[in-house]
Enzyme design. Structure first.
Site, PDB file in Angstrom:
ATOM      1  N   LYS A 186       1.667   3.907  -3.106  1.00  0.00           N
ATOM      2  CA  LYS A 186       1.264   5.307  -2.916  1.00  0.00           C
ATOM      3  C   LYS A 186       2.468   6.237  -3.074  1.00  0.00           C
ATOM      4  O   LYS A 186       2.353   7.320  -3.654  1.00  0.00           O
ATOM      5  CB  LYS A 186       0.625   5.517  -1.534  1.00  0.00           C
TER       6      LYS A 186
ATOM      7  N   TYR B 287       0.828  -1.211   0.000  1.00  0.00           N
ATOM      8  CA  TYR B 287       0.000   0.000   0.000  1.00  0.00           C
ATOM      9  C   TYR B 287       0.862   1.261   0.000  1.00  0.00           C
ATOM     10  O   TYR B 287       0.761   2.100  -0.898  1.00  0.00           O
ATOM     11  CB  TYR B 287      -0.953  -0.017   1.212  1.00  0.00           C
TER      12      TYR B 287
END
Length: 496
Positions: A242, A238
């Protein structure tokens, strides 16, 4: 700035991606409530056509409890009129050029009218499949930027990231954009995002060529994501994907003003449109709820580590204020940490004590209606000690259970298999949470503090109440958790 925020929103046309997400809903509701004279809100959702898109927006956004204050203030009929006049549903896919909008008139109108582009679309699963994480968090961010650059009136791209793009750094973490050339792994190799994409595609092709099952492909893609993240110094897929999304838009922004909002752990509304609204279990909430249900007996956490939380309405207020401040600015590339650890820290130990007091005084009920008694959780501060505890407390007795299953195979059910699966799930969950519950960083928020101070200065001049507050110093964590957040979790998540 407060008066200016409302004024700024008047006659503005704003596009929002990820419109059905938790934060985007609060952002959209706030704009419609404080400035009904916004010109248009283009809301991008995955749907087959605009009718299906509006149906989805109504079901997943406008019919939620979040909009009850606006509904009560202006009435159901007026709300429907407001939505039909101001909201334009966009059936699109942000992974494609111009979001795959088939209607050429709509596409042309968007590119002529849009003033502000707000990208909130993301997948937030810590161990997301690498192909999915790269597509949504990394390359879709670039697609949104490319679309914004085609909008002739575009004054700003506001991109929502996460404070945890810092990886596993500790100490005071600055609000600074990524410089891609500075990102090197332990072997000294520079991060190459296109290489990461090619590597993922090659691995995916190999899996398909080998006729692997969907389950095996998913597992392999998840493992690849975690492996590549850890190689480059990030704890999970994640935050790695990002981070790469931030790098791409920072590198390709050209002259378009860019603001990156990096919130910490987003929690329920502090006050607007009403206290305690939340959707789904966020990071720390899973632990609070598991404790209240009496199923959490031990957990990996450093009681002295700061749990950086921020209410969702404060994040939305910071987004609007930053947009009004920087729209049309020259050479803008600003980063804002929106969190609490620097100015108003609360530790995991304090959250545990507050949770104990809350559920002791107001216990949850089990399915049969009996009250659930809670006791203090055994909090273990290192992964090594936690693994040892799990081995002594669960894994050794489990080996005896396995032996019994072998000796008495006619016993009903696979008790060993069931319990082993649960233990493996617990260990997996703890491994995913480890970087956050043992986190040693504090998010410097001097940019956000300055933004907040300017907003408060203008608020004083206009003698108006605070409409865009995002000052974490105003949060009393004991009151918030006891009177707002935990009751909000019970009302809006557990009871539904």
């Amino acid at each position: 700035m407060e008066f200016n925020c409302v004024q700024f929103l008047q006659n503005k046309t704003i596009l929002v991606t990820g419109a059905t997400g938790f934060l985007a809903k609060v952002f959209v509701e706030k704009i419609l409530r404080v400035q009904p004279n916004v010109k248009k809100l283009y809301l991008v959702v995955r749907a087959s056509d605009s009718e299906a898109a509006m149906k989805r927006l109504r079901a997943e956004v406008f019919e939620k409890d979040l909009f009850k204050v606006l509904r009560e203030n202006i009435g159901e009929e007026n709300l429907n009129t407001l939505l039909s006049e101001k909201v334009v549903p966009v059936a699109g896919d942000i992974s494609t050029d111009c979001f795959g909008v088939k209607d050429s008139n709509l596409r042309e109108r968007m590119q002529k009218e849009i003033d502000i582009v707000v990208n909130v679309a993301a997948t937030t699963n810590f161990d997301e499949r690498y192909d999915v994480g790269l597509e949504i968090n990394t390359f879709r961010a670039l697609n949104v930027l490319n679309f914004a650059k085609k909008c002739v009136k575009a004054q700003l791209l506001l991109h929502v990231s996460t404070a945890y793009v810092c990886g596993e750094e500790s100490g005071l973490l600055r609000e600074k954009p990524f410089a891609m050339e500075e990102i090197r792994n332990e072997a000294g190799h520079q991060l190459d995002i296109n290489f990461e994409m090619d590597l993922m595609k090659k691995r995916l092709k190999e899996l398909h060529d080998q006729d692997c099952s969907d389950e095996d492909i998913t597992l392999s893609m998840k493992e690849l994501g975690m492996e590549r993240a850890k190689l480059h110094g990030w704890p999970n897929t994640y935050v790695f994907t990002k981070s790469m999304g931030e790098m791409l838009i920072g590198n390709h922004r050209e002259s378009l003003p860019l603001v990156i909002i990096r919130p910490t752990m987003i929690t329920s509304t502090l006050s607007e449109p009403f206290p305690g609204w939340i959707e789904g279990l966020r990071t720390v909430d899973s632990v609070i709820v598991a404790y209240g249900k009496g199923v959490l007996k031990c957990f990996l956490v450093d009681v002295n580590s700061v749990c950086d939380m921020i209410p969702v309405d404060m994040v939305a207020n910071a987004m609007i204020t930053a947009t009004a401040t920087h729209a049309g600015g020259s050479g803008v590339h600003m980063v804002y940490h929106v969190g609490s650890s620097h100015q108003n820290p609360v530790t995991f130990g304090e959250i545990h004590e507050i949770s104990v007091r809350y559920f002791t005084k107001s216990p949850l009920r089990s399915r049969n209606g009996s009250l659930i008694a809670v006791s203090k959780v055994r909090l273990i501060s290192t992964m090594a000690l936690f693994s040892l505890y799990m081995t002594l407390r669960f894994k050794l007795p489990l080996q005896l259970l396995k032996l019994i299953d072998i000796i008495y195979p006619w016993r009903s059910g696979d008790k060993y298999g069931d319990k082993n699966h649960k233990i493996n799930m617990v260990m997996r969950l703890v491994e995913l949470y480890e970087p956050y519950v043992l986190f040693k960083g504090i998010f410097d928020d001097r940019n956000t503090k300055s933004l907040c101070a300017n907003q408060k200065e203008d608020e004083t001049k206009t003698s108006k109440g605070s409409m865009f507050d995002f000052d974490p110093k105003g949060i009393n964590w004991g009151d918030y958790l006891t009177s707002v957040h935990i009751p909000g979790l019970i009302t809006h998540v557990l009871k539904k």
